[in-house]
Design a protein around this motif. Sequence first.
Motif, short mmCIF file in Angstrom:
data_model
loop_
_atom_site.label_atom_id
_atom_site.label_comp_id
_atom_site.label_asym_id
_atom_site.label_seq_id
_atom_site.Cartn_x
_atom_site.Cartn_y
_atom_site.Cartn_z
N TYR A 28 35.22 30.03 48.96
CA TYR A 28 35.70 30.02 50.34
C TYR A 28 37.21 30.17 50.37
CZ TYR A 28 31.07 28.18 51.44
OH TYR A 28 29.72 28.01 51.57
N SER A 29 37.68 30.66 51.51
CA SER A 29 39.12 30.76 51.74
C SER A 29 39.68 29.39 52.07
CB SER A 29 39.40 31.73 52.90
OG SER A 29 40.76 31.66 53.29
N ARG A 30 40.82 29.09 51.52
CA ARG A 30 41.47 27.80 51.81
C ARG A 30 42.05 27.78 53.23
NH1 ARG A 30 42.42 24.80 47.06
NH2 ARG A 30 42.24 25.99 45.12
N ASN A 31 42.11 28.96 53.87
CA ASN A 31 42.69 29.03 55.21
C ASN A 31 41.68 28.76 56.32
OD1 ASN A 31 45.31 29.70 54.31
ND2 ASN A 31 44.71 31.85 54.05
N LEU A 32 40.43 28.45 55.95
CA LEU A 32 39.45 28.08 56.96
C LEU A 32 39.74 26.68 57.47
CD1 LEU A 32 36.12 29.18 55.20
CD2 LEU A 32 37.16 30.27 57.18
N THR A 33 39.58 26.52 58.79
CA THR A 33 39.64 25.16 59.31
C THR A 33 38.32 24.46 58.95
OG1 THR A 33 38.66 25.72 61.45
CG2 THR A 33 41.07 25.92 61.24
N ILE A 34 38.30 23.16 58.98
CA ILE A 34 37.08 22.43 58.66
C ILE A 34 35.97 22.79 59.65
CG2 ILE A 34 36.05 20.14 58.47
CD1 ILE A 34 37.93 20.96 56.18
N ALA A 35 36.33 23.04 60.91
CA ALA A 35 35.34 23.45 61.91
C ALA A 35 34.73 24.80 61.53
CB ALA A 35 35.97 23.52 63.30
N GLU A 36 35.57 25.75 61.11
CA GLU A 36 35.08 27.06 60.68
C GLU A 36 34.25 26.94 59.40
OE1 GLU A 36 38.74 29.86 62.34
OE2 GLU A 36 38.88 28.93 60.36
N ASP A 71 40.44 20.38 62.80
CA ASP A 71 41.44 21.44 62.91
C ASP A 71 42.29 21.58 61.65
OD1 ASP A 71 42.63 19.02 63.24
OD2 ASP A 71 43.93 19.62 64.90
N ALA A 72 42.03 20.75 60.63
CA ALA A 72 42.80 20.83 59.38
C ALA A 72 42.26 21.97 58.54
CB ALA A 72 42.70 19.52 58.62
N LEU A 73 43.13 22.57 57.72
CA LEU A 73 42.71 23.64 56.83
C LEU A 73 42.00 23.06 55.61
CD1 LEU A 73 45.82 26.01 56.85
CD2 LEU A 73 43.74 26.19 58.22
N LEU A 74 41.03 23.82 55.11
CA LEU A 74 40.34 23.39 53.89
C LEU A 74 41.33 23.21 52.76
CD1 LEU A 74 37.66 22.86 52.40
CD2 LEU A 74 37.53 25.32 51.94
N GLY A 75 42.33 24.09 52.69
CA GLY A 75 43.33 24.03 51.63
C GLY A 75 44.29 22.87 51.75
N SER A 76 44.26 22.17 52.89
CA SER A 76 45.14 21.01 53.03
C SER A 76 44.56 19.78 52.34
CB SER A 76 45.39 20.71 54.51
OG SER A 76 44.19 20.29 55.15
N TYR A 77 43.31 19.86 51.93
CA TYR A 77 42.68 18.77 51.18
C TYR A 77 42.77 19.09 49.68
CZ TYR A 77 40.66 16.97 55.52
OH TYR A 77 40.48 16.44 56.78
N PRO A 78 42.62 18.10 48.84
CA PRO A 78 42.72 18.33 47.38
C PRO A 78 41.46 19.00 46.83
CG PRO A 78 42.22 16.03 47.80
CD PRO A 78 42.47 16.65 49.14
N VAL A 79 41.12 20.14 47.38
CA VAL A 79 39.94 20.88 46.94
C VAL A 79 40.35 21.86 45.85
CG1 VAL A 79 38.06 22.40 47.65
CG2 VAL A 79 38.97 20.72 49.25
N ASP A 80 39.71 21.78 44.70
CA ASP A 80 40.02 22.67 43.59
C ASP A 80 38.73 23.25 43.03
OD1 ASP A 80 41.53 24.05 41.82
OD2 ASP A 80 42.41 22.31 40.82
N ASP A 81 38.86 24.29 42.21
CA ASP A 81 37.68 24.89 41.60
C ASP A 81 36.87 23.83 40.86
OD1 ASP A 81 38.41 27.37 42.53
OD2 ASP A 81 39.30 28.05 40.65
N GLY A 82 35.56 23.86 41.06
CA GLY A 82 34.67 22.91 40.38
C GLY A 82 34.40 21.65 41.18
#
Length: 244
Positions: A28-36, A71-82
């Motif tokens: 997924y793109s890190r630029n997606l909002t959590i809603a998206e 409304d927060a971006l997915l990439g604003s959370y500590p989400v990493d590969d795996g």
Amino acid sequence: MEVSGVSAPTVTVFISSSLNSFRSEKRYSRNLTIAEFKCKLELVVGSPASCMELELYGADDKFYTKLDQEDALLGSYPVDDGCRIHVIDHSGVRLGEYEDVSKVEKYELSPEAYDRRQNTVRSFMKRSKVGPYNEELRAQQKAEAAQRLSEEEAQASAISVGSRCEVQSPGQSLRRGTVMYVGLTDFKPGYWVGVRYDEPLGKNDGSVNGKRYFECEAKYGAFVKPSAVTVGDFPEEDYGLDEM
């Protein structure tokens, strides 16, 4: 927990759900909002976006945080590969409900209704007179089968139970034995000759699919077509099987 931006444009994560027992690996793109992001997850887990609660787990399956800012971006959370994102469904659906296909309503069509349709494979075969709808071919095949059966019956009538014989089947060496059965069987159409070989070169003990046709030791019995059998004075050869 503090969150920070990550420069990589996409992230590969595992998606799990309270609705089923399997995981999916997705990017997924890190630029997606959590809603998206939730809307995209609908196609993965089958839960409505409005009924989702998201939890983030690390690659070691350790719980990190909830993804609860729409409304927060997915990439604003500590989400990493795996990492793993677990979807908790609050729609009331039970675990495994979407995996049980027996509960899915199926569309059924009666044979009569199917026959009335004009755009089916069956109707095409009927119009083209191919396969089972080619009456001329079916009649020819039926006649050929009857002729083969008649020929086999004539060959079988010349073979008597108890006679010594030699068997020459395609791709096999010449074998000697004793005729133990002649006639029709339940395991295949046509006439068959049951032979007890002089040595353990057979496939059975005189029985096939639980039905016994004659008695012999295991691996000494076989069934062959009458055309493969020659009856005559063929003495049993000494193969030295009893020698040490």
